[in-house]
Design a protein around this motif. Structure first.
Motif, PDB file in Angstrom:
ATOM      1  N   ARG A  82       0.755  -1.301   0.198  1.00  0.00           N
ATOM      2  CA  ARG A  82       0.049   0.046  -0.034  1.00  0.00           C
ATOM      3  C   ARG A  82       0.862   1.142  -0.046  1.00  0.00           C
ATOM      4  N   ALA A  83       1.775   1.181   0.809  1.00  0.00           N
ATOM      5  CA  ALA A  83       2.905   2.598   0.908  1.00  0.00           C
ATOM      6  C   ALA A  83       3.553   2.606  -0.448  1.00  0.00           C
ATOM      7  N   LEU A  84       3.790   1.519  -1.472  1.00  0.00           N
ATOM      8  CA  LEU A  84       4.496   1.495  -2.766  1.00  0.00           C
ATOM      9  C   LEU A  84       3.657   2.097  -3.433  1.00  0.00           C
ATOM     10  N   GLU A  85       2.274   1.612  -3.682  1.00  0.00           N
ATOM     11  CA  GLU A  85       1.419   2.150  -4.370  1.00  0.00           C
ATOM     12  C   GLU A  85       0.952   3.569  -4.209  1.00  0.00           C
ATOM     13  N   THR A  86       1.082   3.940  -3.235  1.00  0.00           N
ATOM     14  CA  THR A  86       0.959   5.398  -2.607  1.00  0.00           C
ATOM     15  C   THR A  86       2.127   6.373  -3.209  1.00  0.00           C
ATOM     16  N   SER A  87       3.131   5.944  -2.853  1.00  0.00           N
ATOM     17  CA  SER A  87       4.470   6.503  -3.450  1.00  0.00           C
ATOM     18  C   SER A  87       4.629   6.488  -4.864  1.00  0.00           C
ATOM     19  N   LEU A  88       4.017   5.528  -5.641  1.00  0.00           N
ATOM     20  CA  LEU A  88       4.134   5.649  -7.136  1.00  0.00           C
ATOM     21  C   LEU A  88       3.429   6.518  -7.809  1.00  0.00           C
ATOM     22  N   ASP A  89       2.527   7.142  -7.015  1.00  0.00           N
ATOM     23  CA  ASP A  89       1.496   7.971  -7.699  1.00  0.00           C
ATOM     24  C   ASP A  89       1.005   7.725  -9.098  1.00  0.00           C
ATOM     25  N   TRP A  90       0.752   6.203  -8.908  1.00  0.00           N
ATOM     26  CA  TRP A  90       0.269   5.299 -10.244  1.00  0.00           C
ATOM     27  C   TRP A  90      -0.548   6.238 -10.951  1.00  0.00           C
ATOM     28  N   GLN A  91      -1.786   6.940 -10.624  1.00  0.00           N
ATOM     29  CA  GLN A  91      -2.754   7.601 -11.208  1.00  0.00           C
ATOM     30  C   GLN A  91      -2.076   8.652 -11.865  1.00  0.00           C
ATOM     31  N   ALA A  92      -1.120   9.412 -11.525  1.00  0.00           N
ATOM     32  CA  ALA A  92      -0.621  10.573 -12.498  1.00  0.00           C
ATOM     33  C   ALA A  92       0.249   9.974 -13.783  1.00  0.00           C
ATOM     34  N   ARG A  93       0.936   8.747 -13.107  1.00  0.00           N
ATOM     35  CA  ARG A  93       2.035   7.969 -14.151  1.00  0.00           C
ATOM     36  C   ARG A  93       1.114   7.364 -15.369  1.00  0.00           C
ATOM     37  N   ALA A 108      -1.768   8.487 -16.476  1.00  0.00           N
ATOM     38  CA  ALA A 108      -2.497   9.380 -17.217  1.00  0.00           C
ATOM     39  C   ALA A 108      -2.240   9.556 -18.815  1.00  0.00           C
ATOM     40  N   THR A 109      -0.964   9.074 -19.081  1.00  0.00           N
ATOM     41  CA  THR A 109      -0.635   9.146 -20.662  1.00  0.00           C
ATOM     42  C   THR A 109       0.024   7.869 -20.907  1.00  0.00           C
ATOM     43  N   LEU A 110       0.003   7.779 -22.367  1.00  0.00           N
ATOM     44  CA  LEU A 110       0.653   6.392 -22.743  1.00  0.00           C
ATOM     45  C   LEU A 110       2.067   6.352 -22.335  1.00  0.00           C
ATOM     46  N   GLY A 111       2.835   7.417 -22.382  1.00  0.00           N
ATOM     47  CA  GLY A 111       4.073   7.482 -22.348  1.00  0.00           C
ATOM     48  C   GLY A 111       4.463   7.037 -20.667  1.00  0.00           C
ATOM     49  N   GLY A 112       3.656   7.580 -19.874  1.00  0.00           N
ATOM     50  CA  GLY A 112       3.876   7.588 -18.501  1.00  0.00           C
ATOM     51  C   GLY A 112       3.494   6.137 -18.193  1.00  0.00           C
ATOM     52  N   TYR A 113       2.435   5.344 -18.741  1.00  0.00           N
ATOM     53  CA  TYR A 113       2.068   4.052 -18.368  1.00  0.00           C
ATOM     54  C   TYR A 113       3.142   3.104 -19.052  1.00  0.00           C
ATOM     55  N   ARG A 114       3.541   3.375 -20.088  1.00  0.00           N
ATOM     56  CA  ARG A 114       4.691   2.469 -20.781  1.00  0.00           C
ATOM     57  C   ARG A 114       5.941   2.687 -19.803  1.00  0.00           C
ATOM     58  N   ASP A 115       6.217   3.725 -19.428  1.00  0.00           N
ATOM     59  CA  ASP A 115       7.373   3.807 -18.376  1.00  0.00           C
ATOM     60  C   ASP A 115       7.137   3.482 -16.986  1.00  0.00           C
ATOM     61  N   LEU A 116       5.999   3.093 -16.666  1.00  0.00           N
ATOM     62  CA  LEU A 116       5.755   2.430 -15.444  1.00  0.00           C
ATOM     63  C   LEU A 116       5.843   0.809 -15.568  1.00  0.00           C
ATOM     64  N   LEU A 117       5.253   0.573 -16.692  1.00  0.00           N
ATOM     65  CA  LEU A 117       5.430  -1.140 -16.884  1.00  0.00           C
ATOM     66  C   LEU A 117       6.965  -1.244 -17.133  1.00  0.00           C
ATOM     67  N   GLY A 118       7.766  -0.207 -17.826  1.00  0.00           N
ATOM     68  CA  GLY A 118       9.197  -0.831 -18.260  1.00  0.00           C
ATOM     69  C   GLY A 118       9.862  -0.689 -16.861  1.00  0.00           C
ATOM     70  N   ARG A 119       9.692   0.029 -16.101  1.00  0.00           N
ATOM     71  CA  ARG A 119      10.233  -0.004 -14.719  1.00  0.00           C
ATOM     72  C   ARG A 119       9.718  -1.255 -13.926  1.00  0.00           C
ATOM     73  N   LEU A 120       8.612  -1.905 -13.964  1.00  0.00           N
ATOM     74  CA  LEU A 120       8.168  -2.984 -13.447  1.00  0.00           C
ATOM     75  C   LEU A 120       8.842  -4.307 -14.033  1.00  0.00           C
ATOM     76  N   TYR A 121       9.032  -3.829 -15.445  1.00  0.00           N
ATOM     77  CA  TYR A 121       9.754  -5.114 -16.121  1.00  0.00           C
ATOM     78  C   TYR A 121      11.116  -5.298 -15.364  1.00  0.00           C
ATOM     79  N   GLY A 122      11.991  -4.169 -15.405  1.00  0.00           N
ATOM     80  CA  GLY A 122      13.225  -4.106 -14.724  1.00  0.00           C
ATOM     81  C   GLY A 122      13.354  -4.558 -13.605  1.00  0.00           C
ATOM     82  N   PHE A 123      12.331  -4.493 -12.653  1.00  0.00           N
ATOM     83  CA  PHE A 123      12.252  -5.014 -11.056  1.00  0.00           C
ATOM     84  C   PHE A 123      12.010  -6.596 -11.212  1.00  0.00           C
ATOM     85  N   HIS A 124      11.067  -7.014 -12.192  1.00  0.00           N
ATOM     86  CA  HIS A 124      10.676  -8.372 -12.400  1.00  0.00           C
ATOM     87  C   HIS A 124      11.707  -9.344 -12.926  1.00  0.00           C
TER      88      HIS A 124
END
Length: 121
Positions: free
Chosen positions: A19-30, A32-48
């Motif tokens: 829950r803390a991570l989801e809050t700090s991610l500010d995922w709703q703002a991320r 909001a745009t295709l580029g932001g969404y792709r960026d978030l998925l790319g970072r998650l890919y790097g983590f996984h």
């Protein structure tokens, strides 16, 4: 303890951190745009890319891990969003100690300073 019991205990124990991570991610703002969404998925890919392998090696229980793996799903989503497979494979991994891994970048989902070059396209 059964696998399901272990999974439920792990989920409950890590819920506050998630829950803390989801809050700090500010995922709703991320997202909001295709580029932001792709960026978030790319970072998650790097983590996984790093952690799925490490957990798999350490736990050595593929029947338990297989339905929980996300790397292939993230790669498919990134491909669908226009990032070619070659670019996905070149995304920087997210290591726990970036100083010891020269290819690591600010790819972890909670880091905001800059976006991975491959995702900026």
């Amino acid at each position: 303890m059964s696998r399901d019991g272990l999974h439920a205990r792990l989920r409950a124990a890590t819920d506050p951190a998630h829950r803390a991570l989801e809050t700090s991610l500010d995922w709703q703002a991320r997202v909001a745009t295709l580029g932001g969404y792709r960026d978030l998925l790319g970072r998650l890919y790097g983590f996984h890319a790093v952690w799925e392998s490490a957990i798999g090696s350490g736990l050595a229980d593929e029947p338990f891990l297989a339905p929980r793996r996300r790397l292939a799903l993230l790669a498919a989503d990134l491909d669908h969003l226009g990032l070619p497979a070659s670019a996905v494979l070149n995304l920087p991994p997210c290591h726990p100690d970036p100083a010891s891994h020269p290819r690591s970048g600010p790819c972890c989902p909670h880091h905001r300073p800059s976006r991975c070059r491959a995702l900026a396209a």
